[in-house]
Scaffold this active site. Structure first.
Site, mmCIF file in Angstrom:
data_model
loop_
_atom_site.group_PDB
_atom_site.id
_atom_site.type_symbol
_atom_site.label_atom_id
_atom_site.label_comp_id
_atom_site.label_asym_id
_atom_site.label_seq_id
_atom_site.Cartn_x
_atom_site.Cartn_y
_atom_site.Cartn_z
ATOM 1 C CG HIS A 104 68.549 28.366 25.518
ATOM 2 N ND1 HIS A 104 69.156 28.093 24.463
ATOM 3 C CD2 HIS A 104 68.604 27.272 26.352
ATOM 4 C CE1 HIS A 104 69.820 27.012 24.544
ATOM 5 N NE2 HIS A 104 69.315 26.364 25.701
ATOM 6 C CG ASP A 114 73.210 28.912 21.278
ATOM 7 O OD1 ASP A 114 72.717 28.497 22.264
ATOM 8 O OD2 ASP A 114 73.886 28.425 20.410
ATOM 9 C CB ILE A 115 78.177 28.132 19.168
ATOM 10 C CG1 ILE A 115 79.219 28.308 18.301
ATOM 11 C CG2 ILE A 115 77.474 26.919 19.073
ATOM 12 C CD1 ILE A 115 80.539 27.213 18.722
ATOM 13 C CB VAL A 131 75.539 21.785 27.275
ATOM 14 C CG1 VAL A 131 76.522 21.968 28.274
ATOM 15 C CG2 VAL A 131 75.785 21.991 25.756
ATOM 16 C CG HIS A 168 72.197 25.727 29.210
ATOM 17 N ND1 HIS A 168 72.597 24.515 29.639
ATOM 18 C CD2 HIS A 168 71.486 25.789 27.996
ATOM 19 C CE1 HIS A 168 72.134 23.803 28.630
ATOM 20 N NE2 HIS A 168 71.537 24.384 27.734
HETATM 21 P P1 5GP Z 1 70.402 22.741 25.314
HETATM 22 O O1 5GP Z 1 69.977 22.133 24.101
HETATM 23 O O2 5GP Z 1 71.409 21.947 26.237
HETATM 24 O O3 5GP Z 1 69.423 23.483 26.269
HETATM 25 O O4 5GP Z 1 71.199 24.046 24.759
HETATM 26 C C1 5GP Z 1 72.654 24.013 24.394
HETATM 27 C C2 5GP Z 1 73.196 25.144 23.864
HETATM 28 O O5 5GP Z 1 74.469 25.496 23.527
HETATM 29 C C3 5GP Z 1 72.785 25.066 22.053
HETATM 30 O O6 5GP Z 1 71.864 26.253 21.861
HETATM 31 C C4 5GP Z 1 73.986 24.880 21.655
HETATM 32 O O7 5GP Z 1 73.971 25.963 20.299
HETATM 33 C C5 5GP Z 1 75.106 25.955 22.493
HETATM 34 N N1 5GP Z 1 76.299 25.487 22.347
HETATM 35 C C6 5GP Z 1 76.955 24.349 22.260
HETATM 36 N N2 5GP Z 1 78.195 24.335 22.494
HETATM 37 C C7 5GP Z 1 78.465 25.587 22.211
HETATM 38 C C8 5GP Z 1 79.823 26.222 22.561
HETATM 39 O O8 5GP Z 1 80.730 25.646 22.308
HETATM 40 N N3 5GP Z 1 79.811 27.533 22.546
HETATM 41 C C9 5GP Z 1 78.531 28.488 22.719
HETATM 42 N N4 5GP Z 1 78.658 29.729 22.909
HETATM 43 N N5 5GP Z 1 77.122 27.767 22.445
HETATM 44 C C10 5GP Z 1 77.276 26.281 22.349
#
Ligand code: 5GP
Length: 130
Positions: free
Chosen positions: A112, A39-40, A106, A110
């Site tokens: 985590h 994760d970034i 996103v 996915h």
């Molecule tokens: P969500 O809230 O959708 O479950 O989590 C999305 C995750 O994607 C977040 O933890 C965010 O830090 C990660 N993320 C967003 N953009 C990028 C990216 O460009 N690269 C990576 N490696 N992680 C990302």
């Protein structure tokens, strides 16, 4: 803004672009069904995202429409990532956000994977509905 995780798949979402190699990632694992990368913005010493290779907006989409082989392959990949990272003994946490209340940012399904320290309670304690 449309709610993430609901509606049509957008091929320009950030994880679709990572899958196509248009945006770099720190790859941790890859097989026929899944890609895993750091994760970034890590929220634990280990914070890996595991994504299916198919065009699934959310767990709702994946569970309803993916083929059995893809579902099995994806979850086996999640287990393989944790094993590869030596997390089975200390343990780890999986989290999957779906839609607005889940906080999905996103719109490509996915999981985590968090680890590397005791992770505490699942959720911050709040009054119901708060
Ligand atoms: P969500 O809230 O959708 O479950 O989590 C999305 C995750 O994607 C977040 O933890 C965010 O830090 C990660 N993320 C967003 N953009 C990028 C990216 O460009 N690269 C990576 N490696 N992680 C990302």
């Amino acid at each position: 803004m449309p709610v993430k995780g609901v509606g049509e798949y957008d091929d320009q979402n950030i994880f679709a672009r990572i899958l196509r190699g248009e945006i770099p990632c720190q790859k941790v694992y890859e097989d026929a069904w899944a890609l895993a990368f750091n994760d970034i913005s890590p929220q634990a010493p280990v914070h890996v995202l595991v994504i299916p290779k198919g065009r699934w907006v959310s767990i709702a989409d994946f569970a309803a429409h993916a083929a059995d082989a893809e579902i099995a392959g994806f979850w086996r990949a999640v287990g393989a990532v944790a094993k590869q990272l030596d997390l089975e003994e200390p343990g780890y946490r999986l989290l999957l956000n779906m839609g607005e209340h889940g906080g999905q940012e996103v719109a490509h399904m996915h999981v985590h994977l968090f680890g590397g320290r005791p992770l505490g309670r699942m959720l911050e304690r709040r009054a119901a509905g708060g």
